[in-house]
Motif scaffolding. Structure first.
Motif, PDB file in Angstrom:
ATOM      1  N   ALA A 125      -9.209  -7.584  -4.886  1.00  0.00           N
ATOM      2  CA  ALA A 125      -8.200  -6.689  -5.462  1.00  0.00           C
ATOM      3  C   ALA A 125      -8.256  -6.711  -6.983  1.00  0.00           C
ATOM      4  O   ALA A 125      -8.056  -5.676  -7.632  1.00  0.00           O
ATOM      5  N   TRP A 163       0.841  -1.198   0.000  1.00  0.00           N
ATOM      6  CA  TRP A 163       0.000   0.000   0.000  1.00  0.00           C
ATOM      7  C   TRP A 163       0.875   1.247   0.000  1.00  0.00           C
ATOM      8  O   TRP A 163       1.645   1.479   0.933  1.00  0.00           O
ATOM      9  N   ARG A 164       0.738   2.051  -1.040  1.00  0.00           N
ATOM     10  CA  ARG A 164       1.551   3.254  -1.192  1.00  0.00           C
ATOM     11  C   ARG A 164       1.314   4.241  -0.036  1.00  0.00           C
ATOM     12  O   ARG A 164       2.249   4.901   0.445  1.00  0.00           O
ATOM     13  N   TYR A 165       0.062   4.365   0.387  1.00  0.00           N
ATOM     14  CA  TYR A 165      -0.255   5.257   1.506  1.00  0.00           C
ATOM     15  C   TYR A 165       0.639   4.965   2.712  1.00  0.00           C
ATOM     16  O   TYR A 165       1.207   5.869   3.325  1.00  0.00           O
ATOM     17  N   ASP A 205     -15.087  -0.672   3.419  1.00  0.00           N
ATOM     18  CA  ASP A 205     -14.963  -0.055   2.104  1.00  0.00           C
ATOM     19  C   ASP A 205     -16.347  -0.058   1.461  1.00  0.00           C
ATOM     20  O   ASP A 205     -17.015  -1.081   1.404  1.00  0.00           O
ATOM     21  N   ASP A 217     -11.247  -4.510  -7.955  1.00  0.00           N
ATOM     22  CA  ASP A 217     -11.109  -3.079  -7.691  1.00  0.00           C
ATOM     23  C   ASP A 217      -9.754  -2.836  -7.042  1.00  0.00           C
ATOM     24  O   ASP A 217      -9.520  -3.249  -5.903  1.00  0.00           O
ATOM     25  N   ALA A 218      -8.848  -2.174  -7.759  1.00  0.00           N
ATOM     26  CA  ALA A 218      -7.462  -2.026  -7.303  1.00  0.00           C
ATOM     27  C   ALA A 218      -7.364  -1.233  -6.005  1.00  0.00           C
ATOM     28  O   ALA A 218      -6.596  -1.588  -5.101  1.00  0.00           O
ATOM     29  N   ASP A 219      -8.119  -0.142  -5.890  1.00  0.00           N
ATOM     30  CA  ASP A 219      -8.021   0.684  -4.682  1.00  0.00           C
ATOM     31  C   ASP A 219      -8.540  -0.074  -3.463  1.00  0.00           C
ATOM     32  O   ASP A 219      -7.935  -0.052  -2.386  1.00  0.00           O
ATOM     33  N   PHE A 220      -9.679  -0.715  -3.615  1.00  0.00           N
ATOM     34  CA  PHE A 220     -10.247  -1.536  -2.557  1.00  0.00           C
ATOM     35  C   PHE A 220      -9.237  -2.618  -2.168  1.00  0.00           C
ATOM     36  O   PHE A 220      -8.955  -2.868  -0.985  1.00  0.00           O
ATOM     37  N   ALA A 229      -5.953  -2.661  -2.527  1.00  0.00           N
ATOM     38  CA  ALA A 229      -4.739  -2.154  -1.873  1.00  0.00           C
ATOM     39  C   ALA A 229      -4.959  -1.965  -0.381  1.00  0.00           C
ATOM     40  O   ALA A 229      -4.094  -2.288   0.439  1.00  0.00           O
ATOM     41  N   SER A 230      -6.127  -1.462  -0.008  1.00  0.00           N
ATOM     42  CA  SER A 230      -6.402  -1.251   1.411  1.00  0.00           C
ATOM     43  C   SER A 230      -6.617  -2.578   2.134  1.00  0.00           C
ATOM     44  O   SER A 230      -6.419  -2.661   3.347  1.00  0.00           O
TER      45      SER A 230
END
Length: 341
Positions: free
Chosen positions: A266, A138-140, A179, A269-272, A274-275
């Motif tokens: 994943a 996760w980049r965040y 999410d 949905d890539a964003d979902f 990643a978290s």
């Protein structure tokens, strides 16, 4: 036997909160006022905060774009603060901008990092402040680690009076802990299947913002916290199956759970994803000994069953709060159709 109470830190401190209208930061502002600090919040002042997040009486508000250091300088003038708490720094450049303005003008810079910065998945539980920081998913989280690295280097090289705080999943009544937010609760109420990552048995720690704020404010102007990092979480770790069921009970329904591999989510949905892969898919249980060592008597008091009732009640009080994400709703339908037993 006398009940121990939270140590409030230095009362009467002059505190600047960068942000101050989010779920966590607004709870911190309210707690700081409650125990007698002089609080100023600095934000753009453009968005209409929910009433629950509006600063209480007695809080001074300054306006500036926190991404514009010159505007921030203009807003704060030559003022100095005992504490500057930064809730709006996510990458190292944001931290550098804060330090350009406030280094040398505050006795303590508190950076809000994230417990997702810890080794993911963790090699051992419970997680302590000595757990390595590494999150390849996760980049965040990697950005938060980079911010911490910058601050640690500044502390070592210049004596920067900084403290790092790592919240885990912290919520208030405005935030459904899934999410998709209210979309999930709406699916529960209409009898649609609800997608649960994995087998739903991994343990997750949810912390009420009021509990977080009591510990966080206790760190203010404490010399023993300078140069250190602390996470602040509840001691209640629940399986995801129980978290969904608890929200369902608060909403008056028994949810239909469909378990879906996190990798499949994943892929949808890539964003979902990643978290999930970078955070929620892994059991996270925390040892809070460090925060208790500097904030004596602190403990999280709000069980998630109570928090869930507050979440549902807040959303039910105003139909405009019950926002549905049609895109995620459709993804949930596809995943549930594929993986329903």
């Amino acid at each position: 036997m006398t009940e121990r109470v939270d140590h409030p830190g230095l009362t009467g401190a002059k505190v600047l909160v960068l942000g101050g209208t989010g779920g966590i930061s607004s709870a911190v502002v309210r707690r700081a006022v409650e125990v007698g600090h002089e609080v100023t919040v600095l934000n753009r002042g453009r968005s209409k905060a929910e009433a629950l997040h509006t600063p209480p009486d007695g809080v001074r508000t300054l306006q500036a774009d926190l991404r514009d250091p010159e505007a921030v300088r203009g807003a704060v003038g030559a003022e100095e603060f005992d504490v500057v708490a930064s809730f709006f720094a996510f990458v190292p450049d944001h931290v550098r901008a804060d330090l350009d303005v406030f280094a040398g003008r505050t006795g303590q810079y508190i950076f809000i990092s994230s417990a997702s910065a810890y080794q993911t998945p963790p090699a051992r539980l419970p997680v302590t402040e000595a757990t390595p920081l590494r999150n390849p998913h996760w980049r965040y989280s990697r950005d938060k680690i980079a911010c911490e690295d910058l601050l640690v280097a500044q502390y070592r090289e210049t004596g920067l009076p900084m403290t790092i705080v790592r919240p885990s999943h912290t919520y208030d009544a405005t935030s459904v802990p899934f999410d998709g937010g209210w979309t999930v609760v709406e699916r529960m109420r209409r009898g649609a299947p609800v997608v649960v990552p994995g087998d739903g048995t991994s343990l997750w720690t949810l912390t009420n913002a009021r509990d977080f704020a009591r510990a966080f404010v206790g760190l203010f102007a404490l010399p023993s916290t300078i140069g250190s990092a602390f996470h602040i979480t509840s001691d209640e770790a629940l399986p995801w199956n129980e978290i969904y069921a608890t929200i369902g009970r608060a909403a008056g329904v028994e949810p239909r759970l469909v378990h879906v591999p996190s990798d499949a989510i994943a892929a949808a949905d890539a964003d979902f994803g990643a978290s999930l892969l970078g955070d929620k898919a892994h059991s996270m249980v925390f040892d809070n000994s460090a925060i208790r060592s500097v904030v004596p008597g602190w403990a999280a008091r709000v069980p998630f069953a109570q928090g869930a009732r507050e979440i549902v009640a807040w959303h039910d009080a105003d139909p405009s709060r019950r926002q549905i994400d049609p895109r995620l709703d459709a993804i949930f339908d596809r995943l549930a159709d594929r993986y329903a037993v």
